[in-house]
Enzyme design. Structure first.
Site, PDB file in Angstrom:
ATOM      1  N   GLU A 162       0.807  -1.229   0.000  1.00  0.00           N
ATOM      2  CA  GLU A 162       0.000   0.000   0.000  1.00  0.00           C
ATOM      3  C   GLU A 162       0.844   1.285   0.000  1.00  0.00           C
ATOM      4  O   GLU A 162       0.649   2.174   0.818  1.00  0.00           O
ATOM      5  CB  GLU A 162      -0.955  -0.010   1.201  1.00  0.00           C
ATOM      6  CG  GLU A 162      -1.909  -1.178   1.192  1.00  0.00           C
ATOM      7  CD  GLU A 162      -2.801  -1.241   2.424  1.00  0.00           C
ATOM      8  OE1 GLU A 162      -2.730  -0.330   3.278  1.00  0.00           O
ATOM      9  OE2 GLU A 162      -3.576  -2.206   2.538  1.00  0.00           O
ATOM     10  N   HIS A 240     -10.646  -6.030  -1.853  1.00  0.00           N
ATOM     11  CA  HIS A 240     -11.655  -5.806  -0.816  1.00  0.00           C
ATOM     12  C   HIS A 240     -12.833  -5.090  -1.484  1.00  0.00           C
ATOM     13  O   HIS A 240     -12.792  -3.884  -1.724  1.00  0.00           O
ATOM     14  CB  HIS A 240     -11.083  -4.952   0.318  1.00  0.00           C
ATOM     15  CG  HIS A 240      -9.994  -5.628   1.085  1.00  0.00           C
ATOM     16  ND1 HIS A 240     -10.205  -6.779   1.810  1.00  0.00           N
ATOM     17  CD2 HIS A 240      -8.683  -5.312   1.252  1.00  0.00           C
ATOM     18  CE1 HIS A 240      -9.074  -7.148   2.393  1.00  0.00           C
ATOM     19  NE2 HIS A 240      -8.137  -6.284   2.069  1.00  0.00           N
TER      20      HIS A 240
END
Length: 351
Positions: A162, A240
């Site tokens: 990330e 997600h």
């Protein structure tokens, strides 16, 4: 055709001739788990993340360690910096080992997660103003110790996690502020220096499941690494999703292709599909469709090696604690029955 390393194939569990009966739907017995089906479909694995609080739940663990169902395991938290190096140069592998060792015993592959992230860092690291050279030394020392401890135990490492904003720029964090953009290159170089032969080195992120500014930035990162001779082997698509607004099958296939065309593999690394609560049959059906699209995209993409769900059991899901009013994101209900999403995934893998 999917080509996997000899080491990876040797580490795969064998499929027994008479697998345990796992589920019944409409009177039809399901005798194969998702990993068995994934392997037959040409994938390397179907896996799950496991977090340490779940280890005391015997029924949960009987599913999590069944290699017919899950052929790969990811420690959800136990290998993150705050647990591995809680004090400078003091290492504690107990949480990571508690997930990795049973997976080895049960013949499951391991995706190790993660080496460099902006979050879940210990106070000694975030509370001190280190110089650039000091922080580089700390970074190498941490990576060296952790990957050496897990030498030969990981199919892949999420080396950097990330690092990007939604617009494709680098996230402003400790690493970027102190070291500069080269911290990404250094992290991969350090990992390559110390990791066991054959272990894959991944960049992992969310919202890179379609072609957008963020995923294009990952493409640029890969090209830059390749040009400089820096090893990067894979891209992790966290995935997600939210039921009803998940990327389409076509979007996901096109996105995976932009990475695999650069001679790196891809994997769905943290799949879940949350719903707006309260749940109902319509939302369950949409969730099932969204799960199926993601798994089918991987199955149909040469170079997508496998799918990992970010836990499979609703009571242990991270979603309700982060997304108010949302939940029921996993494949199993709280009473350990399988959802329509489980069967949609199984059916896609059997096609």
């Amino acid at each position: 055709m999917r080509l996997f390393s000899v080491a990876a194939l040797a580490a795969l569990p064998l499929i027994n001739a008479a697998p345990t009966e796992l589920a019944t739907r409409n009177g039809q017995h399901k005798t194969q788990g998702l990993n068995d089906l994934a392997r037959k479909a040409g994938l390397l694995y179907f896996g799950t993340a496991i977090d340490n609080p779940s280890l005391n739940n015997s029924k949960y663990m009987s599913i999590a360690t069944d290699s017919h169902i899950f052929g790969q395991v990811t420690p959800a938290n136990g290998q993150k910096w705050m647990y591995i190096e809680p004090e400078r140069n003091v290492f504690d592998y107990s949480m990571g080992d508690a997930i990795i060792r049973p997976a080895i015993q049960h013949g499951q592959l391991r995706r190790c997660h993660n080496l460099v992230w902006h979050s879940q860092l210990p106070d000694w690291l975030t509370g001190t103003n280190y110089t650039k050279s000091e922080l580089i030394s700390i970074l190498e020392n941490h990576i060296a110790h952790e990957v050496k401890h897990y030498y030969g135990q990981c199919y892949a490492w999420d080396v950097v996690n990330e690092a990007l904003n939604e617009d494709g720029t680098l996230r402003s964090d400790l690493w970027l502020t102190t070291i500069g953009p080269e911290y990404l290159e250094l992290a991969f170089e350090f990992a390559a220096k110390y990791v066991s032969p054959g272990t894959k080195l991944y960049y992992n992120d969310y919202n890179i499941e379609t072609i957008n500014n963020k995923s294009l930035a990952v493409v640029s990162l890969i090209k830059s690494f390749k040009k400089k001779g820096i090893r990067i082997d894979g891209v992790g698509l966290q995935s997600h999703f939210t039921a009803g607004s998940s990327p389409s099958y076509d979007q996901q296939v096109a996105n995976m292709a932009q990475f695999t065309s650069l001679d790196v593999e891809v994997a769905i690394t943290e799949l879940d599909v949350r719903v707006n609560l309260p749940d109902d049959a319509t939302k369950e059906a949409q969730q099932a469709s969204d799960y199926a699209n993601a798994v089918k995209a991987c199955k149909d993409t040469d170079g997508c090696v496998g799918v990992t769900v970010w836990d499979f059991y609703d009571p242990f899901s991270w979603v309700p604690g982060v997304f108010a009013g949302q939940g029921d994101a996993d494949l199993w209900w709280g009473n350990f029955t399988m959802k329509p999403a489980y069967y949609s995934v199984a059916e896609v893998l059997e096609e």
